[in-house]
Enzyme design. Structure first.
Site, PDB file in Angstrom:
ATOM      1  N   ALA A  67      31.820  64.131  24.742  1.00  0.00           N
ATOM      2  CA  ALA A  67      31.047  63.979  26.287  1.00  0.00           C
ATOM      3  C   ALA A  67      30.599  62.904  26.383  1.00  0.00           C
ATOM      4  O   ALA A  67      30.487  61.896  25.163  1.00  0.00           O
ATOM      5  CB  ALA A  67      30.004  65.157  25.893  1.00  0.00           C
ATOM      6  N   GLY A 106      33.943  66.916  22.567  1.00  0.00           N
ATOM      7  CA  GLY A 106      34.344  67.284  23.710  1.00  0.00           C
ATOM      8  C   GLY A 106      35.477  67.074  23.943  1.00  0.00           C
ATOM      9  O   GLY A 106      36.433  67.773  24.692  1.00  0.00           O
ATOM     10  N   GLU A 109      37.464  69.522  22.077  1.00  0.00           N
ATOM     11  CA  GLU A 109      37.325  70.779  22.565  1.00  0.00           C
ATOM     12  C   GLU A 109      38.380  70.759  24.104  1.00  0.00           C
ATOM     13  O   GLU A 109      38.891  71.907  24.245  1.00  0.00           O
ATOM     14  CB  GLU A 109      35.924  71.063  23.244  1.00  0.00           C
ATOM     15  CG  GLU A 109      34.989  71.284  22.177  1.00  0.00           C
ATOM     16  CD  GLU A 109      33.396  71.523  22.238  1.00  0.00           C
ATOM     17  OE1 GLU A 109      33.045  70.287  22.859  1.00  0.00           O
ATOM     18  OE2 GLU A 109      32.810  72.190  22.307  1.00  0.00           O
ATOM     19  N   GLU A 129      29.746  66.272  16.573  1.00  0.00           N
ATOM     20  CA  GLU A 129      28.272  66.681  17.192  1.00  0.00           C
ATOM     21  C   GLU A 129      27.117  66.804  16.306  1.00  0.00           C
ATOM     22  O   GLU A 129      26.122  66.199  16.548  1.00  0.00           O
ATOM     23  CB  GLU A 129      28.420  67.924  18.089  1.00  0.00           C
ATOM     24  CG  GLU A 129      29.216  67.720  19.433  1.00  0.00           C
ATOM     25  CD  GLU A 129      30.813  67.845  19.213  1.00  0.00           C
ATOM     26  OE1 GLU A 129      31.281  67.667  18.140  1.00  0.00           O
ATOM     27  OE2 GLU A 129      31.258  68.181  20.373  1.00  0.00           O
TER      28      GLU A 129
HETATM   29  C1  3H9 Z   1      30.025  66.062  22.718  1.00  0.00           C
HETATM   30  O1  3H9 Z   1      31.210  66.075  22.878  1.00  0.00           O
HETATM   31  C2  3H9 Z   1      29.246  67.386  22.884  1.00  0.00           C
HETATM   32  C3  3H9 Z   1      30.242  68.585  23.483  1.00  0.00           C
HETATM   33  O2  3H9 Z   1      30.780  69.209  22.374  1.00  0.00           O
HETATM   34  C4  3H9 Z   1      29.501  69.587  24.439  1.00  0.00           C
HETATM   35  C5  3H9 Z   1      29.043  69.249  25.706  1.00  0.00           C
HETATM   36  C6  3H9 Z   1      28.793  70.226  26.502  1.00  0.00           C
HETATM   37  N1  3H9 Z   1      29.379  58.748  25.132  1.00  0.00           N
HETATM   38  O3  3H9 Z   1      31.336  53.103  18.486  1.00  0.00           O
HETATM   39  P1  3H9 Z   1      32.037  51.927  19.357  1.00  0.00           P
HETATM   40  C7  3H9 Z   1      30.060  53.860  23.559  1.00  0.00           C
HETATM   41  S1  3H9 Z   1      28.988  65.005  21.816  1.00  0.00           S
HETATM   42  C8  3H9 Z   1      29.124  57.586  25.596  1.00  0.00           C
HETATM   43  O4  3H9 Z   1      31.170  50.581  19.123  1.00  0.00           O
HETATM   44  P2  3H9 Z   1      34.450  52.194  17.949  1.00  0.00           P
HETATM   45  C9  3H9 Z   1      29.557  53.048  22.502  1.00  0.00           C
HETATM   46  O5  3H9 Z   1      28.198  53.412  22.742  1.00  0.00           O
HETATM   47  C10 3H9 Z   1      30.007  63.688  21.724  1.00  0.00           C
HETATM   48  N2  3H9 Z   1      29.254  56.408  25.238  1.00  0.00           N
HETATM   49  O6  3H9 Z   1      33.604  51.915  19.204  1.00  0.00           O
HETATM   50  C11 3H9 Z   1      29.904  51.746  22.861  1.00  0.00           C
HETATM   51  O7  3H9 Z   1      29.209  51.216  23.902  1.00  0.00           O
HETATM   52  P3  3H9 Z   1      28.748  49.726  23.965  1.00  0.00           P
HETATM   53  C12 3H9 Z   1      30.725  63.953  20.463  1.00  0.00           C
HETATM   54  C13 3H9 Z   1      29.884  56.281  24.020  1.00  0.00           C
HETATM   55  O8  3H9 Z   1      35.849  51.765  18.117  1.00  0.00           O
HETATM   56  C14 3H9 Z   1      31.358  51.621  23.323  1.00  0.00           C
HETATM   57  O9  3H9 Z   1      31.471  53.293  23.630  1.00  0.00           O
HETATM   58  N3  3H9 Z   1      31.620  62.431  20.196  1.00  0.00           N
HETATM   59  C15 3H9 Z   1      30.624  57.428  23.603  1.00  0.00           C
HETATM   60  O10 3H9 Z   1      33.886  51.310  16.928  1.00  0.00           O
HETATM   61  C16 3H9 Z   1      32.229  51.695  22.205  1.00  0.00           C
HETATM   62  O11 3H9 Z   1      31.908  52.348  20.912  1.00  0.00           O
HETATM   63  C17 3H9 Z   1      31.202  61.622  19.438  1.00  0.00           C
HETATM   64  O12 3H9 Z   1      30.233  61.718  18.620  1.00  0.00           O
HETATM   65  C18 3H9 Z   1      30.315  58.667  24.024  1.00  0.00           C
HETATM   66  N4  3H9 Z   1      30.681  60.005  23.418  1.00  0.00           N
HETATM   67  O13 3H9 Z   1      34.413  53.720  17.715  1.00  0.00           O
HETATM   68  C19 3H9 Z   1      31.799  60.350  19.114  1.00  0.00           C
HETATM   69  N5  3H9 Z   1      31.084  56.993  22.321  1.00  0.00           N
HETATM   70  O14 3H9 Z   1      30.039  48.893  23.852  1.00  0.00           O
HETATM   71  C20 3H9 Z   1      31.133  59.200  19.303  1.00  0.00           C
HETATM   72  C21 3H9 Z   1      31.218  55.860  22.292  1.00  0.00           C
HETATM   73  O15 3H9 Z   1      28.045  49.566  25.314  1.00  0.00           O
HETATM   74  N6  3H9 Z   1      31.808  57.811  19.258  1.00  0.00           N
HETATM   75  N7  3H9 Z   1      30.365  55.302  23.409  1.00  0.00           N
HETATM   76  O16 3H9 Z   1      28.044  49.591  22.917  1.00  0.00           O
HETATM   77  C22 3H9 Z   1      32.293  57.366  18.084  1.00  0.00           C
HETATM   78  O17 3H9 Z   1      32.234  57.928  17.041  1.00  0.00           O
HETATM   79  C23 3H9 Z   1      32.705  56.020  18.099  1.00  0.00           C
HETATM   80  O18 3H9 Z   1      32.452  55.665  19.499  1.00  0.00           O
HETATM   81  C24 3H9 Z   1      34.377  56.124  18.421  1.00  0.00           C
HETATM   82  C25 3H9 Z   1      34.820  54.451  18.697  1.00  0.00           C
HETATM   83  C26 3H9 Z   1      34.931  56.356  16.964  1.00  0.00           C
HETATM   84  C27 3H9 Z   1      34.909  56.873  19.421  1.00  0.00           C
END
Ligand code: 3H9
Length: 677
Positions: A67, A106, A109, A129
């Protein structure tokens, strides 16, 4: 779609297969316009009779990574995510998710409402999450047990750790592994092959597996999950899936999700997610700043810090030259590194040949001259300004032009150290936290004359070795240790007034810290920074040190310790405190736990406000990152500055004033405005 709607989802056709492509850089998060695009294109593909199967894939570096966290807590916009997912699952033709990069939260999901999943071997799949204080709130807790069984679902949701695609294939989460370079074509072929079989809605599959695993997970993780709400909520949802019909399970999940989403723990954990990423950004850095190339690192000092620091680089394949003054100290230091690696290998963290490789790129030496070819040199000798200046003066003559000269000092003036060289632009602080190969925090200290590219390079190399690097300005103790000081001072004052070490520590542990101030002191060494004159007894600490109560290493400090280092309250320490109290004419009184919070934690917020207004931290969230990763502040409280907002800055100021503290003007400002930082 309105005119301003970004086009983040498109559709192509490959014969009878429709391919829906999400393109929302950087991580294909499910922003409102992605949900809108998915809704529109799936509806179109379902309505198109010439389409017999549908593939969902992503452009760019990754499948949907979750998400859009930045939308959380804001007014809802675009279609409801669960409604979009339900319509994908209900598609009357097979839907295949084609996964590369990371299918997280998400994103997974979304893949779970697809009827089949194809992934490249390098992909990772998970529901992280819980690390944001949440649970998969779009059916993940109900669909996972139907695809991978209760054991895997409970583990995946409660730990948040992703699985490699190969493992996901073994447990049935992935139906087929695709070629690393042929995912799009392989997924289309797979979808076409499933046309005859038709859709396979996950919700119609039975939950399987043994629910006993849920209690086992709780027992096994009791320590790690202390204070956290989300792991337990995740498990409650998986448990609900084992006994409730699908739609009721979904409703239960929704209720739990909303509770977490509007609670303070998730707000804190989401704050830290962004804070950690924000910390990497350096204010005032020229746009065209080029990083320096770090191919070889020098470390001066093979003690606990120097050894730990070296290990970080060796693990990333960066050769290290380590310098000591005496052969026996050098041998001891190398021996400790080897022993640590062997212990990790025994636990399966490294293969024995990897240990040999890492030791193979470590060069021990007794001569500073051998650092001449290093691109980054980190001095990690004891805290003495004269010694450090002497070393930096020598390095100035030895190091090659452009080499970064860093000190691992934990509080000394980096600007003064830099004066020992003719190149202050190359000098900065790299303050690691003990054990340096484990602790994630790195304070990068920006001196007055530190060159932008030297600073940017130190921050980047920090990230490369797996640290969370934070920029700090030059001041006594930088960010972390500077804030520790008022806490320690007040903790000692509280002893004088009637609290016991155990009471103060318990308040901190109950708050969520790994240990309290006196436990920390005993672990680190009560004698650190002591004047070493047993006849000069001015404080309780002097008295402890004079008696050899130096902490755990002497089996006596603020606590008594047995052979297994189990602490117990010390009658002798109580006696010493009593003597000081009598001498000072202080009357013992009962101290409440609330007073301990107000006098040990509130002053930290106050110091943090001073650090901020002096520009020694770039932003309040950097201070939070320092305390989470360097000192074990509970992440579900978001760090001291975030916590100040939860607690109420007005309440904090009132209490500080009542206890006679001088309140930082910035904190007062926040209190008057009734806001956080
Ligand atoms: C969810 O899904 C809830 C659902 O179950 C239910 C809903 C009803 N959203 O980490 P990086 C940005 S909860 C917005 O440096 P990497 C991040 O801030 C979510 N922004 O890259 C950064 O911005 P900036 C569950 C996001 O290659 C840029 O992307 N998912 C999100 O080292 C690059 O990120 C997670 O918890 C996001 N979801 O790693 C996954 N994700 O450049 C969270 C990232 O402006 N994300 N950004 O600073 C991660 O674990 C890592 O970002 C990922 C990439 C592994 C994907």
């Amino acid at each position: 779609m309105s005119e301003e709607t970004p086009v983040s989802v498109t559709m192509e056709k490959d014969g009878d297969v429709a391919v829906i492509i999400v393109n929302n850089p950087p991580v294909n998060a499910l922003s409102w316009h992605v949900r809108q695009g998915l809704e529109d294109h799936f509806a179109a593909a379902i309505a198109d009779d010439s389409v017999k199967a549908i593939v969902l894939r992503c452009a760019g570096a990754t499948f949907i990574a979750g998400a859009d966290i930045s939308e959380f807590g804001k007014p809802p916009r675009g279609p409801d995510f669960n409604a979009v997912l339900n319509s994908i699952e209900a598609a009357p033709k097979p839907v295949v998710a084609a996964i590369h990069g990371t299918a997280l939260g998400g994103g997974l999901e979304t893949a779970l409402v697809c009827h089949y999943r194809v992934a490249v071997p390098s992909a990772k799949l998970g529901v992280p999450e819980v690390k944001l204080g949440l649970l998969p709130g779009a059916g993940g807790t109900q669909r996972l047990p139907r695809v991978v069984g209760v054991e895997a679902a409970a583990t995946m949701t409660s730990t948040g750790d992703p699985l490699p695609a190969t493992k996901a294939k073994e447990i049935g989460l992935v139906d087929e592994l695709a070629g690393e370079d042929s995912l799009a074509a392989d997924a289309i072929a797979f979808a076409r092959a499933k046309i005859a079989a038709g859709p396979r809605p996950t919700r119609e599959r039975p939950v399987f597996g043994d629910v006993a695993v849920i209690e086992q997970l709780k027992t096994a993780n009791a320590k790690r999950w202390r204070g956290f709400e989300a792991p337990y909520a995740n498990l409650a949802c998986v448990e609900a899936a084992t006994r409730l019909p699908f739609d009721e399970g979904l409703a239960f999940e929704r209720e739990q999700f909303m509770k977490l989403m509007f609670g303070s723990q998730s707000a804190a954990q989401r704050h830290i997610f962004f804070a950690e990423r924000q910390a990497a950004k350096i204010d005032g850095l020229p746009k065209d700043t080029q990083l320096r190339d770090i191919k070889k690192v020098g470390v001066i000092g093979a003690g606990t810090m120097g050894g730990g620091i070296s290990m970080n680089f060796l693990q990333k394949g960066i050769p290290v030259t380590i310098v000591e003054m005496q052969q026996d100290a050098l041998d001891r230091g190398i021996g400790v590194i080897r022993k640590n690696y062997d212990a990790s290998a025994a636990k399966g963290r490294f293969k024995p040949e990897q240990v040999d490789q890492m030791m193979g790129i470590l060069t021990p030496t007794l001569s500073l001259d051998d650092l001449a070819d290093c691109d980054l040199i980190i001095e990690a000798v004891y805290e003495d300004m004269d010694v450090k200046k002497d070393i930096f003066g020598k390095l100035d003559a030895i190091a090659k032009p452009g080499a970064i000269l860093a000190s691992n000092t934990s509080y000394l003036d980096v600007d003064e150290i830099a004066t020992a060289t003719s190149r202050p632009g190359d000098v900065l602080g790299m303050h690691f936290f003990s054990p340096a190969n484990v602790m994630k925090l790195l304070e990068v200290v920006r001196g007055e004359k530190t060159a932008p590219d030297a600073l940017a390079t130190a921050m980047a190399i920090g990230k490369k070795i797996g640290k969370v690097a934070v920029v700090a300005g030059v001041c006594d103790g930088f960010i972390g240790n500077r804030m520790l000081k008022p806490r320690q001072v007040e903790a000692m004052n509280l002893l004088m007034e009637g609290a016991t070490p155990a009471q103060v520590d318990k308040v901190h542990v109950d708050f969520g810290m790994p240990m309290g101030p006196f436990q920390m002191s005993d672990l680190a060494g009560v004698d650190i920074g002591w004047h070493r004159d047993p006849n000069r007894i001015e404080t309780i600490r002097d008295a402890l040190c004079a008696e050899g109560r130096w902490g755990q290493k002497k089996q006596a400090g603020f606590y008594d310790y047995d052979d297994k280092r189990t602490p117990s309250e010390s009658a002798r320490v109580a006696e010493i405190i009593e003597q000081f109290r009598a001498k000072a004419g202080v009357e013992k009184r009962a101290i409440s736990d609330q007073e301990i919070i107000e006098r040990t934690l509130y002053p930290m917020v106050n110091e943090g406000a001073l650090i901020l207004s002096e520009g020694k931290a770039q932003r309040a969230s950097d201070i939070d990152v320092v305390w989470i990763y360097g000192y074990g502040w509970p992440v579900y409280r978001g760090g001291p500055m975030f916590w100040a907002g939860l607690e109420g800055t007005d309440k904090i100021v009132a209490a500080l004033e009542q206890h006679g503290f001088t309140v930082a003007p910035l904190l007062k400002e926040k209190a008057e405005a009734k806001t956080g930082f």
